[in-house]
Design an enzyme around this catalytic site. Structure first.
Site, PDB file in Angstrom:
ATOM      1  CG  ASP A 126      -0.282  -0.023   2.557  1.00  0.00           C
ATOM      2  OD1 ASP A 126       0.965  -0.138   2.613  1.00  0.00           O
ATOM      3  OD2 ASP A 126      -0.995   0.084   3.573  1.00  0.00           O
ATOM      4  CD  GLU A 127       5.477   1.263   3.215  1.00  0.00           C
ATOM      5  OE1 GLU A 127       6.412   2.038   2.987  1.00  0.00           O
ATOM      6  OE2 GLU A 127       5.503   0.410   4.118  1.00  0.00           O
ATOM      7  CB  VAL A 209       8.228   5.745  19.772  1.00  0.00           C
ATOM      8  CG1 VAL A 209       7.097   6.413  19.014  1.00  0.00           C
ATOM      9  CG2 VAL A 209       7.761   4.453  20.437  1.00  0.00           C
ATOM     10  CE1 TYR A 210      12.794   4.802  14.373  1.00  0.00           C
ATOM     11  CE2 TYR A 210      11.605   4.617  12.297  1.00  0.00           C
ATOM     12  CZ  TYR A 210      12.632   4.201  13.139  1.00  0.00           C
ATOM     13  OH  TYR A 210      13.462   3.195  12.720  1.00  0.00           O
ATOM     14  CG  ASN A 252       3.841   3.876  14.467  1.00  0.00           C
ATOM     15  OD1 ASN A 252       3.175   3.032  13.870  1.00  0.00           O
ATOM     16  ND2 ASN A 252       4.649   4.718  13.843  1.00  0.00           N
TER      17      ASN A 252
HETATM   18  P1  TYD Z   1       8.028  -0.451   9.883  1.00  0.00           P
HETATM   19  O1  TYD Z   1       7.767  -1.712  10.658  1.00  0.00           O
HETATM   20  O2  TYD Z   1       9.423  -0.134   9.478  1.00  0.00           O
HETATM   21  O3  TYD Z   1       7.054  -0.514   8.618  1.00  0.00           O
HETATM   22  P2  TYD Z   1       6.698   0.655   7.520  1.00  0.00           P
HETATM   23  O4  TYD Z   1       7.617   1.794   7.691  1.00  0.00           O
HETATM   24  O5  TYD Z   1       6.926  -0.061   6.233  1.00  0.00           O
HETATM   25  O6  TYD Z   1       5.272   0.997   7.776  1.00  0.00           O
HETATM   26  O7  TYD Z   1       7.482   0.777  10.722  1.00  0.00           O
HETATM   27  C1  TYD Z   1       6.124   0.847  11.110  1.00  0.00           C
HETATM   28  C2  TYD Z   1       5.931   2.185  11.802  1.00  0.00           C
HETATM   29  O8  TYD Z   1       6.690   2.207  13.012  1.00  0.00           O
HETATM   30  C3  TYD Z   1       6.414   3.363  10.982  1.00  0.00           C
HETATM   31  O9  TYD Z   1       5.535   4.467  11.165  1.00  0.00           O
HETATM   32  C4  TYD Z   1       7.778   3.682  11.564  1.00  0.00           C
HETATM   33  C5  TYD Z   1       7.622   3.304  13.031  1.00  0.00           C
HETATM   34  N1  TYD Z   1       8.846   2.809  13.708  1.00  0.00           N
HETATM   35  C6  TYD Z   1       9.236   3.347  14.932  1.00  0.00           C
HETATM   36  O10 TYD Z   1       8.576   4.258  15.480  1.00  0.00           O
HETATM   37  N2  TYD Z   1      10.360   2.866  15.536  1.00  0.00           N
HETATM   38  C7  TYD Z   1      11.123   1.880  14.971  1.00  0.00           C
HETATM   39  O11 TYD Z   1      12.174   1.497  15.563  1.00  0.00           O
HETATM   40  C8  TYD Z   1      10.698   1.315  13.725  1.00  0.00           C
HETATM   41  C9  TYD Z   1      11.504   0.232  13.063  1.00  0.00           C
HETATM   42  C10 TYD Z   1       9.551   1.809  13.126  1.00  0.00           C
END
Ligand code: TYD
Ligand code: NAD
Length: 339
Positions: A126-127, A209-210, A252
């Site tokens: 879906d990305e 968490v990003y 997230n």
């Molecule tokens: P991810 O599992 O890398 O899948 P995608 O980016 O393909 O959706 O990440 C899922 C979500 O989680 C995305 O919004 C980025 C976030 N994330 C974090 O907050 N911390 C992390 O360490 C990672 C790997 C992802």
């Protein structure tokens, strides 16, 4: 039926192989995988002795090797899971994404043209639709949503999708494409959100968490995705794209809190770190087409799927411990230190 499954030593491909060998015991499945950092042969151990299964270590970009395999197996179908799949890695080094995801797809389809095929199925994401704003919960991705990518990963997947549709129109190759939302479940490589948080929790390590953690993903249990692909390759219409998702949108931060709760760990482990560059805000699939045309519906509710997944990681340390104690350590240092 002879089916080549590429990328079958990875997360979704391996689950798909288990699904197919169980649901179609008369089919022969040939797994073609380069065994990159994300491919794990131990995952396929349970089926290695199955006489209907063959593993071949091969790069999908290796034209000579791919043609040779087609000459040996004359597959009826190819299901292409092989890809570089991690957005963060694509931001660090886009090149290998273009190579595997685009050139590799073209190489496989050239083999299909040369030797003939009943179906080439491209496992997409879906990305490719980019993202949706958080303040418009009424919007969803349909198959008509324009391609509008954000990351080198999603751009490479979109490039592949366009090539697949071009091979259909130009050469009449019998293709289908599925575009699925985020998967979770057993054998998910621990660089991705859910397994990374489970394993860090188990080690009482910070949970990175990003940004604010408000980004929304539409999570689907991996077995539901495998069932959808099984339906599409058998009953889907050639030349069509099918979106796959189960209307299960979660922030997230809420997922990470849920994992803490399930594992009895304090939320104080949560650490907000620098946001991902170009971070997509929200993904949300409208699965009306696959539901109406093929009768697909997700079967696993998130509340059950996440418990099963956490339990799987608790029961299968033998699978993930060698991964996180190897070169993954260097990856983690590089990606998360000073973030
Ligand atoms: P991810 O599992 O890398 O899948 P995608 O980016 O393909 O959706 O990440 C899922 C979500 O989680 C995305 O919004 C980025 C976030 N994330 C974090 O907050 N911390 C992390 O360490 C990672 C790997 C992802
Ligand atoms: P993964 O990273 O776990 O596995 C990828 C597999 O492909 C590995 O076994 C790897 O060794 C293999 N591979 C990589 N490059 C190769 C090459 N050049 N030749 C042969 N094999 C190669 O990925 P995944 O999460 O299982 O994703 C599988 C597919 O599904 C990908 O195409 C991805 O874009 C798509 N997808 C994933 C998700 C998700 O949430 N994980 C969602 C939608 C779509």
């Amino acid at each position: 039926m002879n089916i080549i499954v590429t990328g079958g030593a990875g997360f979704i491909g391996s689950n798909f192989i288990f699904h197919m060998l169980k649901e179609h015991p008369d089919y022969r499945i040939i797994c073609l995988d380069k065994l990159t950092y994300a491919g794990n042969l131990s995952t396929l151990e349970p089926v290695m002795d199955n006489p209907n299964f063959r593993f071949v270590k091969l790069d999908i970009c290796d034209r000579e090797g791919v043609y040779k395999l087609f000459e040996e197996e004359y597959p009826d179908m190819v299901v292409n899971f092989a890809a570089e799949s991690h957005v963060d890695r694509s931001i660090e080094n886009p090149e290998v994404f273009l190579q595997t995801n685009i050139i590799g797809t073209a190489t496989l389809m050239d083999a299909c043209r040369k030797y003939g095929i009943q179906r080439y199925h491209q496992v997409s994401t879906d990305e490719v639709y980019g993202d949706l704003p958080l303040d418009r919960p009424d919007l969803f991705f349909t198959e008509e949503t324009p391609i509008h990518t954000s990351s080198p990963y999603s751009s490479s997947k979109a490039g592949a999708d366009l090539l697949v549709l071009a091979y259909h129109r130009t050469y009449g190759l019998p293709v289908t494409i599925s575009r699925c939302s985020n998967n979770y479940g057993p054998y998910h490589f621990p660089e991705k959100l859910i397994p990374l948080m489970i394993i860090n929790c188990l080690h009482d390590k910070p949970l990175p968490v990003y940004g604010e953690g408000l980004n929304v993903r539409d999570w689907l249990y991996v077995e539901d995705h495998c069932r959808a692909i099984d339906l599409i390759i058998h009953n889907g219409k050639v030349g069509e794209v099918y979106n796959v998702g189960g209307h299960n949108e979660m922030k997230n931060i809420d997922i990470v809190k849920l994992i803490c709760k399930e594992l009895g760990k304090p939320e104080t482990l949560i650490t907000h770190v620098t946001d991902r560059k170009g971070h997509d805000m929200r993904y949300a699939i409208d699965p009306t087409k696959i539901h109406n045309d093929l009768g697909w519906l997700p079967e696993t509710k998130f509340a059950d799927g996440i418990k099963k997944t956490i339990q799987w990681y608790l029961d299968n340390e033998d699978w993930w411990q060698p991964i996180v104690s190897g070169e993954y350590q260097d990856y983690y240092e590089k990606m998360y230190k000073n973030r």
